[in-house]
Write a protein that holds these residues in place. Structure first.
Motif, PDB file in Angstrom:
ATOM      1  N   PRO A  94       0.822  -1.219   0.000  1.00  0.00           N
ATOM      2  CA  PRO A  94       0.000   0.000   0.000  1.00  0.00           C
ATOM      3  C   PRO A  94       0.855   1.267   0.000  1.00  0.00           C
ATOM      4  N   VAL A  95       0.417   2.227  -0.772  1.00  0.00           N
ATOM      5  CA  VAL A  95       1.166   3.471  -0.922  1.00  0.00           C
ATOM      6  C   VAL A  95       1.319   4.189   0.430  1.00  0.00           C
ATOM      7  N   GLU A  96       0.339   3.986   1.353  1.00  0.00           N
ATOM      8  CA  GLU A  96       0.445   4.642   2.674  1.00  0.00           C
ATOM      9  C   GLU A  96       1.644   4.106   3.451  1.00  0.00           C
ATOM     10  N   VAL A  97       1.931   2.826   3.267  1.00  0.00           N
ATOM     11  CA  VAL A  97       3.084   2.232   3.973  1.00  0.00           C
ATOM     12  C   VAL A  97       4.371   2.921   3.501  1.00  0.00           C
ATOM     13  N   GLU A  99       4.615   5.970   2.051  1.00  0.00           N
ATOM     14  CA  GLU A  99       4.619   7.382   2.466  1.00  0.00           C
ATOM     15  C   GLU A  99       4.967   7.500   3.952  1.00  0.00           C
ATOM     16  N   THR A 100       4.418   6.582   4.740  1.00  0.00           N
ATOM     17  CA  THR A 100       4.599   6.658   6.191  1.00  0.00           C
ATOM     18  C   THR A 100       6.056   6.425   6.593  1.00  0.00           C
ATOM     19  N   GLU A 103       7.994   9.539   5.795  1.00  0.00           N
ATOM     20  CA  GLU A 103       7.667  10.562   6.793  1.00  0.00           C
ATOM     21  C   GLU A 103       8.402  10.279   8.114  1.00  0.00           C
ATOM     22  N   GLU A 170       7.013   2.231  11.721  1.00  0.00           N
ATOM     23  CA  GLU A 170       6.917   2.471  10.285  1.00  0.00           C
ATOM     24  C   GLU A 170       7.963   1.639   9.540  1.00  0.00           C
TER      25      GLU A 170
END
Ligand SMILES: CC(C)(COP(=O)(O)OP(=O)(O)OC[C@H]1O[C@@H](n2cnc3c(N)ncnc32)[C@H](O)[C@@H]1OP(=O)(O)O)[C@@H](O)C(=O)NCCC(=O)NCCSC(=O)/C=C/c1ccc(O)c(O)c1
Ligand SMILES: O=C(O)CCC(=O)C(=O)O
Ligand SMILES: [Fe+2]
Length: 359
Positions: A94-97, A99-100, A103, A170
């Motif tokens: 997942p793209v959130e993984v 991005e996170t 970050e 993360e």
């Protein structure tokens, strides 16, 4: 704390500040220096602007959404033989993984130096967590414009106890979510080497240990005089690299003096063959030199996961590869000796793999 002497002269203790006190190049960048400290000036032959960069070629970009299509495995093996580097898209992480974890990297390096320096080689209670700058400052004639946090994975419990809280969850999540993709890539690569199944021994050799690095390359004054990371090949079997949208990673084209940019692609992961897989495949898969330019415009982060043999493994050409009578070009070496050899000297391109070569 500001350095004791004026930064305008080159007489202040740059190494003491950046390396020993743990301010890193992030600390130097935060001082707003207009010139690059002389300790970071690379010899002209290592400055990236003086090398041959070609823009009419690029490493393959492989869509891995359909593993049932034999063309996917074929493209992976071809890329590993010809380029040693490729990008994968539609991998299912997942793209959130992604991005996170980028970050979290920015968050960790945004901490005060005294917090980060609790994880330095000198201060860290464990060898498995290490914050540092450049690659191996004691052995380098010129330093690299990069800070890093290197996390060797042992167990979830150990990570919970010892990894910095600013990025622990993360980093772990990124490692876990990438595991099935890594296994599939290795399965495809093994099939071409006549290895039918990744059994326990092979699993240890190919993916028995993992290290995740969080890399931070702050904006640099006079970036053309230095490097983010100097020429090297990785000592892993495979490296699974997440980069942000800044760019600056260059790879050497096989059997040439040309360097090719790896353009950031949203959601993509860069995969490269490391020395351990070059050795295990008896030179069929190529561990390619790469390097990173420093940026004068923006801060950059990258997050490589190094997939490695276990430190206690002995690595050498796989029996399946030599079955047909092919002559081994590498000898058997303890992987931990190989890695120590790599870490104890400055980056020097492809010289590391000679450690295992039969002359
Ligand atoms: C790496 C070792 C052998 C270290 O063992 P250890 O007992 O800690 O030995 P040590 O004597 O403390 O370390 C040897 C030297 O390496 C340096 N070193 C150790 N770990 C690191 C690290 N993560 N990053 C930088 N230097 C390191 C130490 O500073 C030592 O130098 P010195 O103090 O003698 O001057 C052990 O942890 C091991 O076997 N690990 C498992 C396998 C492994 O981690 N493989 C690495 C894959 S990493 C890979 O493929 C690429 C990494 C890379 C590339 C470019 C960069 O710019 C970069 O920063 C990193
Ligand atoms: O930052 C990058 O894009 C690559 C870093 C790298 O080569 C490494 O950490 O081994
Ligand atoms: Fe690398």
């Amino acid at each position: 704390m500001a350095p004791a002497v004026s930064t305008a002269s080159n007489s202040w203790d740059v190494i003491g500040f950046a390396v020993n006190e743990g301010y890193g190049v992030k600390g130097l960048a935060d001082l707003g220096l207009e010139t690059l400290p002389k300790q970071y000036i690379q010899p002209p032959e290592e400055q990236i602007t003086t090398s041959t960069i070609v823009d009419d070629d690029s490493i393959p970009v492989i869509d891995i959404s359909n593993w049932d299509n034999p063309k996917v495995a074929d493209s992976i093996c071809n890329a590993a033989e010809k380029w040693g580097f490729f990008q994968i898209v539609n991998h299912g992480i997942p793209v959130e993984v992604l991005e996170t974890v980028k970050e979290a990297t920015r968050r960790f390096f945004g901490l005060p130096a005294r917090e980060k320096n609790k994880h330095s080689k000198e201060n860290s209670p464990t060898n498995n967590v290490r914050y540092g700058t450049s690659f191996t400052p004691k052995a380098e004639k010129a330093l690299e414009w990069k800070d890093f946090l290197s996390l060797f994975y042992v167990s979830d419990d150990e990570a919970a106890a010892l990894w910095p809280s600013a990025c622990r969850n993360e980093a772990l999540d990124f490692m876990k979510k990438s595991e099935s993709v890594i296994r599939r890539l290795l399965e495809a690569l093994m099939k071409r080497l006549n290895v039918k199944e990744i059994d326990e021994t092979k699993e240890s050799l190919l993916m028995g240990s993992k290290r995740i690095n969080l890399n931070y390359y702050p904006k640099c004054p006079e970036p053309e005089l230095t490097v983010g990371v100097g020429r090297h090949s990785d000592v892993s079997t495979l490296t699974f690299l997440l980069q942000d949208d800044i760019g600056g990673l260059y790879v050497k084209k096989l059997d040439s003096d040309s360097w090719i940019h790896v353009p950031p692609i949203d959601g993509a992961i860069v995969i490269n063959v490391g020395d351990a897989l070059q050795i295990l495949s008896n030179g069929r898969y190529k561990s390619i030199e790469h390097r990173v330019i420093a940026s004068g415009i923006k801060n950059r982060v990258s997050v490589p996961i190094f997939i490695n043999p276990r430190p206690t493994d002995i690595i050498g050409p796989l029996p399946e590869v030599l079955e047909s009578g092919e002559k081994p070009i590498y000898k058997n070496v303890p992987y931990s000796d190989y890695v120590k050899h790599f870490f104890r000297k400055a980056h020097d391109g492809k010289e590391t793999v000679d450690f295992a070569k039969i002359f």
